[in-house]
Design a protein around this motif. Sequence first.
Motif, PDB file in Angstrom:
ATOM      1  N   MET A  43       8.903  -0.027  -5.603  1.00 23.05           N
ATOM      2  CA  MET A  43       9.191   0.874  -6.720  1.00 23.05           C
ATOM      3  C   MET A  43       7.930   1.133  -7.545  1.00 23.05           C
ATOM      4  SD  MET A  43      11.529   2.449  -8.699  1.00 23.05           S
ATOM      5  CE  MET A  43      13.145   1.696  -8.558  1.00 23.05           C
ATOM      6  N   LYS A  44       7.158   0.078  -7.776  1.00 22.51           N
ATOM      7  CA  LYS A  44       5.941   0.215  -8.570  1.00 22.51           C
ATOM      8  C   LYS A  44       4.938   1.136  -7.883  1.00 22.51           C
ATOM      9  CE  LYS A  44       3.013  -2.740 -11.417  1.00 22.51           C
ATOM     10  NZ  LYS A  44       2.763  -4.141 -11.837  1.00 22.51           N
ATOM     11  N   LEU A  45       4.815   1.009  -6.563  1.00 27.86           N
ATOM     12  CA  LEU A  45       3.902   1.863  -5.806  1.00 27.86           C
ATOM     13  C   LEU A  45       4.339   3.326  -5.847  1.00 27.86           C
ATOM     14  CD1 LEU A  45       3.350  -0.502  -2.754  1.00 27.86           C
ATOM     15  CD2 LEU A  45       1.535   0.305  -4.279  1.00 27.86           C
ATOM     16  N   VAL A  46       5.640   3.569  -5.701  1.00 27.51           N
ATOM     17  CA  VAL A  46       6.153   4.940  -5.744  1.00 27.51           C
ATOM     18  C   VAL A  46       5.911   5.559  -7.111  1.00 27.51           C
ATOM     19  CG1 VAL A  46       8.226   6.375  -5.610  1.00 27.51           C
ATOM     20  CG2 VAL A  46       7.864   4.560  -3.936  1.00 27.51           C
ATOM     21  N   ARG A  47       6.197   4.815  -8.172  1.00 23.72           N
ATOM     22  CA  ARG A  47       5.999   5.342  -9.526  1.00 23.72           C
ATOM     23  C   ARG A  47       4.525   5.631  -9.800  1.00 23.72           C
ATOM     24  NH1 ARG A  47      10.681   7.384 -10.029  1.00 23.72           N
ATOM     25  NH2 ARG A  47      12.371   6.066 -10.819  1.00 23.72           N
ATOM     26  N   GLY A  48       3.649   4.775  -9.292  1.00 27.70           N
ATOM     27  CA  GLY A  48       2.220   5.016  -9.472  1.00 27.70           C
ATOM     28  C   GLY A  48       1.776   6.287  -8.775  1.00 27.70           C
ATOM     29  N   MET A  49       2.306   6.518  -7.577  1.00 28.44           N
ATOM     30  CA  MET A  49       1.951   7.733  -6.847  1.00 28.44           C
ATOM     31  C   MET A  49       2.523   8.965  -7.538  1.00 28.44           C
ATOM     32  SD  MET A  49       0.116   8.832  -4.404  1.00 28.44           S
ATOM     33  CE  MET A  49      -0.259   7.288  -3.556  1.00 28.44           C
ATOM     34  N   GLU A  50       3.742   8.873  -8.037  1.00 27.74           N
ATOM     35  CA  GLU A  50       4.346  10.004  -8.749  1.00 27.74           C
ATOM     36  C   GLU A  50       3.553  10.361 -10.000  1.00 27.74           C
ATOM     37  OE1 GLU A  50       9.073   9.532  -7.567  1.00 27.74           O
ATOM     38  OE2 GLU A  50       8.327   8.723  -9.460  1.00 27.74           O
ATOM     39  N   GLN A  51       3.021   9.373 -10.681  1.00 31.62           N
ATOM     40  CA  GLN A  51       2.210   9.638 -11.866  1.00 31.62           C
ATOM     41  C   GLN A  51       0.964  10.442 -11.489  1.00 31.62           C
ATOM     42  OE1 GLN A  51       1.148   6.155 -14.130  1.00 31.62           O
ATOM     43  NE2 GLN A  51      -0.356   7.249 -15.372  1.00 31.62           N
TER      44      GLN A  51
ATOM     45  N   LEU B 174       3.516   8.946   1.840  1.00 29.49           N
ATOM     46  CA  LEU B 174       3.593   8.430   3.200  1.00 29.49           C
ATOM     47  C   LEU B 174       2.913   7.066   3.263  1.00 29.49           C
ATOM     48  CD1 LEU B 174       1.001  10.096   5.576  1.00 29.49           C
ATOM     49  CD2 LEU B 174       0.859  10.302   3.112  1.00 29.49           C
ATOM     50  N   GLY B 175       3.250   6.328   4.302  1.00 30.89           N
ATOM     51  CA  GLY B 175       2.609   5.034   4.507  1.00 30.89           C
ATOM     52  C   GLY B 175       2.946   4.003   3.450  1.00 30.89           C
ATOM     53  N   LEU B 176       4.162   4.063   2.885  1.00 32.15           N
ATOM     54  CA  LEU B 176       4.568   3.030   1.925  1.00 32.15           C
ATOM     55  C   LEU B 176       4.847   1.743   2.696  1.00 32.15           C
ATOM     56  CD1 LEU B 176       5.437   2.075  -0.898  1.00 32.15           C
ATOM     57  CD2 LEU B 176       7.732   2.939  -0.389  1.00 32.15           C
ATOM     58  N   ARG B 177       4.096   0.706   2.413  1.00 32.79           N
ATOM     59  CA  ARG B 177       4.249  -0.574   3.087  1.00 32.79           C
ATOM     60  C   ARG B 177       4.232  -1.701   2.055  1.00 32.79           C
ATOM     61  NH1 ARG B 177       4.703   2.809   6.577  1.00 32.79           N
ATOM     62  NH2 ARG B 177       3.377   3.128   8.400  1.00 32.79           N
ATOM     63  N   VAL B 178       5.126  -2.656   2.233  1.00 36.40           N
ATOM     64  CA  VAL B 178       5.135  -3.875   1.427  1.00 36.40           C
ATOM     65  C   VAL B 178       5.188  -5.048   2.386  1.00 36.40           C
ATOM     66  CG1 VAL B 178       6.347  -5.251  -0.317  1.00 36.40           C
ATOM     67  CG2 VAL B 178       6.266  -2.751  -0.532  1.00 36.40           C
ATOM     68  N   SER B 179       4.340  -6.021   2.166  1.00 35.73           N
ATOM     69  CA  SER B 179       4.298  -7.195   3.034  1.00 35.73           C
ATOM     70  C   SER B 179       5.689  -7.808   3.175  1.00 35.73           C
ATOM     71  CB  SER B 179       3.341  -8.242   2.450  1.00 35.73           C
ATOM     72  OG  SER B 179       3.510  -9.491   3.082  1.00 35.73           O
ATOM     73  N   PRO B 180       6.101  -8.172   4.395  1.00 37.57           N
ATOM     74  CA  PRO B 180       7.429  -8.774   4.597  1.00 37.57           C
ATOM     75  C   PRO B 180       7.681 -10.005   3.739  1.00 37.57           C
ATOM     76  CG  PRO B 180       6.423  -8.214   6.709  1.00 37.57           C
ATOM     77  CD  PRO B 180       5.367  -8.024   5.662  1.00 37.57           C
ATOM     78  N   TYR B 181       6.611 -10.672   3.298  1.00 35.52           N
ATOM     79  CA  TYR B 181       6.756 -11.898   2.505  1.00 35.52           C
ATOM     80  C   TYR B 181       6.847 -11.621   1.010  1.00 35.52           C
ATOM     81  CZ  TYR B 181       4.911 -13.468   6.981  1.00 35.52           C
ATOM     82  OH  TYR B 181       4.706 -13.658   8.325  1.00 35.52           O
ATOM     83  N   HIS B 182       6.743 -10.347   0.611  1.00 37.23           N
ATOM     84  CA  HIS B 182       6.758 -10.019  -0.823  1.00 37.23           C
ATOM     85  C   HIS B 182       7.729  -8.885  -1.129  1.00 37.23           C
ATOM     86  CE1 HIS B 182       2.839 -11.990  -0.095  1.00 37.23           C
ATOM     87  NE2 HIS B 182       2.965 -12.428  -1.328  1.00 37.23           N
TER      88      HIS B 182
ATOM     89  N   ARG C 129      18.479   5.770  -4.765  1.00 38.75           N
ATOM     90  CA  ARG C 129      19.087   5.098  -5.914  1.00 38.75           C
ATOM     91  C   ARG C 129      18.049   4.714  -6.961  1.00 38.75           C
ATOM     92  NH1 ARG C 129      23.456   0.897  -3.096  1.00 38.75           N
ATOM     93  NH2 ARG C 129      24.526   2.456  -1.792  1.00 38.75           N
ATOM     94  N   GLY C 130      17.016   4.007  -6.524  1.00 40.52           N
ATOM     95  CA  GLY C 130      16.029   3.518  -7.484  1.00 40.52           C
ATOM     96  C   GLY C 130      15.151   4.601  -8.063  1.00 40.52           C
ATOM     97  N   CYS C 131      14.720   5.561  -7.220  1.00 39.91           N
ATOM     98  CA  CYS C 131      13.755   6.561  -7.662  1.00 39.91           C
ATOM     99  C   CYS C 131      14.368   7.946  -7.871  1.00 39.91           C
ATOM    100  CB  CYS C 131      12.607   6.649  -6.668  1.00 39.91           C
ATOM    101  SG  CYS C 131      11.693   5.105  -6.465  1.00 39.91           S
ATOM    102  N   ARG C 132      15.673   8.100  -7.667  1.00 37.47           N
ATOM    103  CA  ARG C 132      16.407   9.334  -7.944  1.00 37.47           C
ATOM    104  C   ARG C 132      15.966  10.510  -7.078  1.00 37.47           C
ATOM    105  NH1 ARG C 132      15.782  11.542 -12.625  1.00 37.47           N
ATOM    106  NH2 ARG C 132      13.914  10.440 -13.292  1.00 37.47           N
ATOM    107  N   TYR C 133      15.670  10.243  -5.809  1.00 30.83           N
ATOM    108  CA  TYR C 133      15.400  11.313  -4.858  1.00 30.83           C
ATOM    109  C   TYR C 133      16.720  11.792  -4.256  1.00 30.83           C
ATOM    110  CZ  TYR C 133      10.325  10.614  -4.849  1.00 30.83           C
ATOM    111  OH  TYR C 133       9.001  10.552  -5.209  1.00 30.83           O
ATOM    112  N   SER C 134      16.733  13.050  -3.818  1.00 30.64           N
ATOM    113  CA  SER C 134      17.913  13.606  -3.166  1.00 30.64           C
ATOM    114  C   SER C 134      17.651  13.731  -1.671  1.00 30.64           C
ATOM    115  CB  SER C 134      18.233  14.998  -3.728  1.00 30.64           C
ATOM    116  OG  SER C 134      18.432  14.949  -5.122  1.00 30.64           O
TER     117      SER C 134
ATOM    118  N   VAL D  85       0.855  -1.189   0.000  1.00 33.77           N
ATOM    119  CA  VAL D  85       0.000   0.000   0.000  1.00 33.77           C
ATOM    120  C   VAL D  85       0.890   1.237   0.000  1.00 33.77           C
ATOM    121  CG1 VAL D  85      -1.885  -1.140   1.229  1.00 33.77           C
ATOM    122  CG2 VAL D  85      -0.158   0.111   2.520  1.00 33.77           C
ATOM    123  N   VAL D  86       0.354   2.321  -0.496  1.00 33.79           N
ATOM    124  CA  VAL D  86       1.032   3.610  -0.410  1.00 33.79           C
ATOM    125  C   VAL D  86      -0.030   4.692  -0.367  1.00 33.79           C
ATOM    126  CG1 VAL D  86       1.243   4.009  -2.917  1.00 33.79           C
ATOM    127  CG2 VAL D  86       2.898   5.041  -1.346  1.00 33.79           C
ATOM    128  N   ARG D  87       0.243   5.736   0.380  1.00 33.44           N
ATOM    129  CA  ARG D  87      -0.667   6.868   0.488  1.00 33.44           C
ATOM    130  C   ARG D  87       0.049   8.123   0.024  1.00 33.44           C
ATOM    131  NH1 ARG D  87      -0.813   3.395   4.685  1.00 33.44           N
ATOM    132  NH2 ARG D  87      -2.822   2.508   5.269  1.00 33.44           N
TER     133      ARG D  87
END
Length: 387
Positions: A111-119, A96-104, A146-151, A69-71
Amino acid sequence: MLVVLREFDPERDCAGAEAVDRACEVGSNGKMSLFTDLLGDPVCRIRHSPAFLMLVAETVGPAPEIVGVVRGCVKTVATTTSVETLAVYAKVGYILGLRVSPYHRRLGIGMKLVRGMEQWFTEKGAEYAYVATEKDNEASVRLFTRGCRYSKFRTPAILVNPVFAHQAPAPSGAAVISISAADAETLYRRRFSGVEFFPRDIDAVLRNPLSLGTFLAIPKSWRYGGIETFIADPPESWAVLSVWNCKDVFRLEIRGAGRFRKGVAWASRAADRALPWLRIPSVPDLFHPFGVFFLYGVGGEGPGAAMMVKALCARAHNMARVAGGVGVVATEVASCDPLLGGIPHWRRLSMAEDLWCVRRLGEDDGGDGDWTKSPPRISIFVDPREI
């Protein structure tokens, strides 16, 4: 594994989103972990923002499962200033609230969640995206830098103080008065609109039902004659802050503490109940769900401003004590803010350096107007809607 991104559906996704939230810790010092409970409403932390969105990552198959999930929210804030009181505003998106299940994890879901939110941020016209993360959370820092190029952008301090059983004494030289939301808006816009991250819709923040009031500390010998008189001719030293009720939005809980720590906390409470006249600073029960009062809009001027802030923090502590169910009072300020010395806090519960990362959306012109390249300022405004 095939995973799709879609908007959160409150009719069918609450249980799955809550399960992901509860499976993930939100802070850790290596021995104890902090967990959050959103009180049955997965979007409650962003619902009070002018524009908000929650995305879920769901597996594809006969038994689909929410695994991330991501908010996010979009608002207009002050970025840089050409002069001290002339703010330059920009529309920004906050993750905020970026969460990925520990098993996945380690499958690219974060990365996919962040890119979706940025869009979505881009569709809403945001010029920047930013996120707060723990500087010691290597996986999160690596994902964004590194992955999303934030400073790496700012490192404010999170200061947390327990709510004790006894009233907190206020400094004898300060008087604390409550001011209306209209007067608070006037004061903040006139004195703090140039502070970094100051929200343009400060009126909506102050009038929100979760905002419990704004308080002004002045010398006891100084007569308060109204907000206009105060702004035109303030005393030599003064301070202001507002109180936000996080208790009705989420609860926190410390897990992983050993028996010794729990025993010491229990013993302090027992001793305080047996000998109340000693006013022992007993440790509240933070090992079961507890609420939080957040102090925002902390500011002031003058050589005695830190002492004035201490008086305001005492008022907030006593409000939390009377409210019940509030385990801590917290705030977040710039790590170089001169008022920091007046804010009571426990070092073990606090964080000397939170990490805020930022990214310019779209093409980077590399010019002087790029906020990501600006040096840190002495103060920062932390929006309570993002807590």
